[in-house]
Design a protein around this motif. Structure first.
Motif, PDB file in Angstrom:
ATOM      1  N   THR A 146       0.810  -1.224   0.000  1.00 28.69           N
ATOM      2  CA  THR A 146       0.000   0.000   0.000  1.00 28.69           C
ATOM      3  C   THR A 146       0.841   1.270   0.000  1.00 28.69           C
ATOM      4  O   THR A 146       0.293   2.366   0.067  1.00 28.69           O
ATOM      5  CB  THR A 146      -0.929   0.010   1.231  1.00 28.69           C
ATOM      6  N   ARG A 147       2.153   1.125  -0.066  1.00 30.83           N
ATOM      7  CA  ARG A 147       2.988   2.322  -0.139  1.00 30.83           C
ATOM      8  C   ARG A 147       2.834   2.962  -1.514  1.00 30.83           C
ATOM      9  O   ARG A 147       2.759   2.269  -2.536  1.00 30.83           O
ATOM     10  CB  ARG A 147       4.458   1.996   0.114  1.00 30.83           C
ATOM     11  N   LYS A 148       2.779   4.303  -1.555  1.00 25.11           N
ATOM     12  CA  LYS A 148       2.604   4.998  -2.825  1.00 25.11           C
ATOM     13  C   LYS A 148       3.091   6.434  -2.742  1.00 25.11           C
ATOM     14  O   LYS A 148       3.191   7.019  -1.651  1.00 25.11           O
ATOM     15  CB  LYS A 148       1.140   4.981  -3.241  1.00 25.11           C
ATOM     16  N   THR A 149       3.398   6.972  -3.905  1.00 26.21           N
ATOM     17  CA  THR A 149       3.740   8.381  -4.045  1.00 26.21           C
ATOM     18  C   THR A 149       2.688   9.020  -4.933  1.00 26.21           C
ATOM     19  O   THR A 149       2.411   8.534  -6.034  1.00 26.21           O
ATOM     20  CB  THR A 149       5.129   8.567  -4.661  1.00 26.21           C
ATOM     21  N   LEU A 150       2.105  10.109  -4.460  1.00 23.97           N
ATOM     22  CA  LEU A 150       1.056  10.814  -5.190  1.00 23.97           C
ATOM     23  C   LEU A 150       1.465  12.259  -5.429  1.00 23.97           C
ATOM     24  O   LEU A 150       2.211  12.850  -4.644  1.00 23.97           O
ATOM     25  CB  LEU A 150      -0.249  10.812  -4.394  1.00 23.97           C
ATOM     26  N   LYS A 151       0.946  12.825  -6.535  1.00 26.59           N
ATOM     27  CA  LYS A 151       1.000  14.263  -6.745  1.00 26.59           C
ATOM     28  C   LYS A 151      -0.440  14.739  -6.906  1.00 26.59           C
ATOM     29  O   LYS A 151      -1.192  14.203  -7.726  1.00 26.59           O
ATOM     30  CB  LYS A 151       1.819  14.626  -7.978  1.00 26.59           C
ATOM     31  N   ILE A 152      -0.811  15.744  -6.121  1.00 26.81           N
ATOM     32  CA  ILE A 152      -2.166  16.286  -6.137  1.00 26.81           C
ATOM     33  C   ILE A 152      -2.080  17.709  -6.671  1.00 26.81           C
ATOM     34  O   ILE A 152      -1.370  18.555  -6.105  1.00 26.81           O
ATOM     35  CB  ILE A 152      -2.779  16.263  -4.725  1.00 26.81           C
ATOM     36  N   LEU A 153      -2.784  17.993  -7.767  1.00 30.75           N
ATOM     37  CA  LEU A 153      -2.685  19.283  -8.433  1.00 30.75           C
ATOM     38  C   LEU A 153      -4.042  19.944  -8.589  1.00 30.75           C
ATOM     39  O   LEU A 153      -5.053  19.281  -8.832  1.00 30.75           O
ATOM     40  CB  LEU A 153      -2.070  19.124  -9.830  1.00 30.75           C
ATOM     41  N   SER A 154      -4.044  21.273  -8.465  1.00 37.57           N
ATOM     42  CA  SER A 154      -5.174  22.098  -8.875  1.00 37.57           C
ATOM     43  C   SER A 154      -4.761  22.756 -10.194  1.00 37.57           C
ATOM     44  O   SER A 154      -3.940  22.218 -10.924  1.00 37.57           O
ATOM     45  CB  SER A 154      -5.487  23.137  -7.804  1.00 37.57           C
ATOM     46  N   ALA A 155      -5.292  23.912 -10.508  1.00 34.77           N
ATOM     47  CA  ALA A 155      -4.894  24.596 -11.737  1.00 34.77           C
ATOM     48  C   ALA A 155      -3.551  25.303 -11.594  1.00 34.77           C
ATOM     49  O   ALA A 155      -2.869  25.543 -12.589  1.00 34.77           O
ATOM     50  CB  ALA A 155      -5.960  25.607 -12.157  1.00 34.77           C
ATOM     51  N   THR A 156      -3.155  25.635 -10.360  1.00 28.95           N
ATOM     52  CA  THR A 156      -1.903  26.378 -10.160  1.00 28.95           C
ATOM     53  C   THR A 156      -1.037  25.841  -9.029  1.00 28.95           C
ATOM     54  O   THR A 156       0.112  26.246  -8.890  1.00 28.95           O
ATOM     55  CB  THR A 156      -2.194  27.864  -9.831  1.00 28.95           C
ATOM     56  N   ARG A 157      -1.559  24.932  -8.206  1.00 24.54           N
ATOM     57  CA  ARG A 157      -0.809  24.452  -7.051  1.00 24.54           C
ATOM     58  C   ARG A 157      -0.593  22.944  -7.148  1.00 24.54           C
ATOM     59  O   ARG A 157      -1.410  22.219  -7.717  1.00 24.54           O
ATOM     60  CB  ARG A 157      -1.524  24.785  -5.732  1.00 24.54           C
ATOM     61  N   PHE A 158       0.534  22.498  -6.560  1.00 27.45           N
ATOM     62  CA  PHE A 158       0.844  21.078  -6.530  1.00 27.45           C
ATOM     63  C   PHE A 158       1.289  20.686  -5.126  1.00 27.45           C
ATOM     64  O   PHE A 158       1.760  21.511  -4.336  1.00 27.45           O
ATOM     65  CB  PHE A 158       1.977  20.740  -7.522  1.00 27.45           C
ATOM     66  N   GLN A 159       1.147  19.402  -4.825  1.00 29.48           N
ATOM     67  CA  GLN A 159       1.727  18.820  -3.622  1.00 29.48           C
ATOM     68  C   GLN A 159       1.995  17.342  -3.881  1.00 29.48           C
ATOM     69  O   GLN A 159       1.164  16.647  -4.456  1.00 29.48           O
ATOM     70  CB  GLN A 159       0.813  18.968  -2.407  1.00 29.48           C
ATOM     71  N   TRP A 160       3.166  16.855  -3.501  1.00 30.25           N
ATOM     72  CA  TRP A 160       3.447  15.432  -3.573  1.00 30.25           C
ATOM     73  C   TRP A 160       3.512  14.876  -2.150  1.00 30.25           C
ATOM     74  O   TRP A 160       3.862  15.590  -1.196  1.00 30.25           O
ATOM     75  CB  TRP A 160       4.756  15.149  -4.325  1.00 30.25           C
ATOM     76  N   ILE A 163       3.564   8.040   1.076  1.00 26.63           N
ATOM     77  CA  ILE A 163       2.779   7.526   2.194  1.00 26.63           C
ATOM     78  C   ILE A 163       2.595   6.012   2.081  1.00 26.63           C
ATOM     79  O   ILE A 163       2.848   5.426   1.028  1.00 26.63           O
ATOM     80  CB  ILE A 163       1.390   8.204   2.249  1.00 26.63           C
ATOM     81  N   ASP A 164       2.133   5.424   3.165  1.00 20.93           N
ATOM     82  CA  ASP A 164       1.713   4.023   3.162  1.00 20.93           C
ATOM     83  C   ASP A 164       0.527   3.893   4.110  1.00 20.93           C
ATOM     84  O   ASP A 164       0.694   3.688   5.314  1.00 20.93           O
ATOM     85  CB  ASP A 164       2.845   3.103   3.607  1.00 20.93           C
ATOM     86  N   PRO A 165      -0.696   4.038   3.574  1.00 21.03           N
ATOM     87  CA  PRO A 165      -1.878   3.976   4.441  1.00 21.03           C
ATOM     88  C   PRO A 165      -2.001   2.662   5.193  1.00 21.03           C
ATOM     89  O   PRO A 165      -2.564   2.625   6.296  1.00 21.03           O
ATOM     90  CB  PRO A 165      -3.040   4.160   3.468  1.00 21.03           C
ATOM     91  N   GLY A 166      -1.478   1.566   4.622  1.00 21.06           N
ATOM     92  CA  GLY A 166      -1.604   0.263   5.259  1.00 21.06           C
ATOM     93  C   GLY A 166      -0.908   0.160   6.591  1.00 21.06           C
ATOM     94  O   GLY A 166      -1.330  -0.608   7.465  1.00 21.06           O
ATOM     95  N   VAL A 167       0.171   0.927   6.767  1.00 15.47           N
ATOM     96  CA  VAL A 167       0.905   0.923   8.043  1.00 15.47           C
ATOM     97  C   VAL A 167       0.879   2.315   8.685  1.00 15.47           C
ATOM     98  O   VAL A 167       1.664   2.606   9.581  1.00 15.47           O
ATOM     99  CB  VAL A 167       2.356   0.453   7.843  1.00 15.47           C
ATOM    100  N   LYS A 168      -0.008   3.185   8.175  1.00 13.95           N
ATOM    101  CA  LYS A 168      -0.173   4.552   8.679  1.00 13.95           C
ATOM    102  C   LYS A 168       1.127   5.346   8.559  1.00 13.95           C
ATOM    103  O   LYS A 168       1.467   6.161   9.413  1.00 13.95           O
ATOM    104  CB  LYS A 168      -0.683   4.552  10.124  1.00 13.95           C
ATOM    105  N   GLY A 169       1.860   5.084   7.471  1.00 15.64           N
ATOM    106  CA  GLY A 169       3.159   5.712   7.281  1.00 15.64           C
ATOM    107  C   GLY A 169       3.094   7.006   6.494  1.00 15.64           C
ATOM    108  O   GLY A 169       2.366   7.123   5.505  1.00 15.64           O
ATOM    109  N   TYR A 171       6.053   9.646   4.836  1.00 16.14           N
ATOM    110  CA  TYR A 171       7.494   9.660   4.587  1.00 16.14           C
ATOM    111  C   TYR A 171       8.010  10.964   3.998  1.00 16.14           C
ATOM    112  O   TYR A 171       9.221  11.119   3.843  1.00 16.14           O
ATOM    113  CB  TYR A 171       7.859   8.491   3.671  1.00 16.14           C
ATOM    114  N   GLY A 172       7.117  11.882   3.669  1.00 22.12           N
ATOM    115  CA  GLY A 172       7.596  13.160   3.173  1.00 22.12           C
ATOM    116  C   GLY A 172       6.584  13.834   2.274  1.00 22.12           C
ATOM    117  O   GLY A 172       5.679  13.202   1.718  1.00 22.12           O
TER     118      GLY A 172
END
Length: 238
Positions: A146-160, A163-169, A171-172
Motif C-alpha cells: 500500500t505504499r505509494k507516491t502521489l501528486k495532487i494538483l489544482s490549476a496552479t498548485r501542486f503537492q506530492w 505515504i503508506d496507508p496500510g501501516v499509517k506511514g 514519509y515526506g
C-alpha cells in the motif's frame, strides 16, 4: 498540534456548486502561517506551513464522497497524528462566491479561492513508470503493498506525498505553485518536509500530457536526472 481535519468539510448544495468547489483554497492565520487546501475529483490534501520562515508544519489528506449534502472524508495520511489514518469524518459547510465557510466541532473557518480546477493537470496522479537513473527506456512500476507516491494538483498548485496507508506511514511531502505549458512544467517550492533549504527553488522539467499519461523529465530537487510517467487516480463514486 491540533489536527486540521476541519480543512476537509464541505456542503455541496448542487452538482454545479460541487464543480465550483474543486481547485485550491487558502487560509491565512493571524500568526502568519499559510494554510492551503487542494480538492479535486478524487482527493483532498491540506497543509500548514510558514512560508517566510521556511517551516513545514503539518499535512493530511485522503479520499472523499458526497451524499445528501454531507461530505465523508477518509484519512489516508496525517503527518501530525497517524492515529487518524483510516478514520472517517463527516462535516458540513457553505460556499458563497470565492469564499468557503466551514463549520464543525472546532469552530468556523473561512477560506478564499486560489484557483479552480480549470487545467488538464488538475487531479491526483500516481507514478507508474520510471527510467533507471533518469536515462534509457521507461520501466513499468509494479505496485506492491500500500505504499505509494502521489501528486495532487489544482490549476496552479501542486503537492506530492510519499505515504503508506496500510501501516499509517508518512514519509515526506513538498508543494507550492506550478505552471505547465509549451512543453515545460515548472514547480516553485513553498514547503518541503525533508529539507527546508529547498524552499524558494524553481525546478524546470520537460512536460508532455498524452492519452492521460504525464511524461515528466528533468532533474530532481537534489539535481539527479529523472524521467517518469504518472497517471491519474480514478474518480470516486458520488
Amino acid at each position: 498540534m491540533k489536527s486540521l481535519l476541519f480543512f476537509v468539510v464541505f456542503l455541496m448544495i448542487s452538482a454545479a456548486q460541487a464543480a465550483e468547489i474543486t481547485g485550491a483554497w487558502a487560509l491565512k492565520t493571524s500568526e502568519g502561517d499559510n494554510g492551503t487546501l487542494i480538492i479535486n475529483e478524487a482527493y483532498l490534501v491540506m497543509s500548514k506551513y510558514d512560508l517566510a520562515g521556511k517551516k513545514f508544519e503539518y499535512t493530511e489528506g485522503g479520499t472523499y464522497t458526497v451524499s445528501n449534502k454531507t461530505l465523508t472524508y477518509v484519512c489516508e495520511f496525517n503527518s501530525a497524528d497517524s492515529t487518524q489514518v483510516g478514520l472517517k469524518s463527516t462535516w458540513q459547510g457553505a460556499v458563497s462566491g470565492n469564499l468557503l465557510t466551514l463549520s464543525g466541532d472546532r469552530g468556523v473557518f473561512h477560506f478564499e479561492r486560489i484557483d479552480n480546477a480549470g487545467h488538464p493537470m488538475a487531479g491526483t496522479w500516481h507514478i507508474t513508470g520510471r527510467a533507471q537513473d533518469g536515462k534509457g527506456d521507461l520501466i513499468r512500476i509494479h505496485q506492491k503493498g500500500t505504499r505509494k507516491t502521489l501528486k495532487i494538483l489544482s490549476a496552479t498548485r501542486f503537492q506530492w506525498v510519499a505515504i503508506d496507508p496500510g501501516v499509517k506511514g508518512f514519509y515526506g511531502t513538498g508543494g507550492g505553485t506550478y505552471t505547465a505549458k509549451d512543453g515545460k512544467y515548472v514547480e516553485k517550492i513553498e514547503f518541503f518536509s525533508r529539507d527546508n533549504s529547498r524552499v524558494g527553488a524553481a525546478l524546470d522539467f520537460g512536460w508532455k500530457l498524452e492519452n492521460g499519461r504525464w511524461d515528466h523529465s528533468g532533474k530532481s530537487s537534489k539535481g539527479d536526472p529523472i524521467h517518469e510517467v504518472w497517471e491519474k487516480v480514478g474518480t470516486p463514486a458520488r
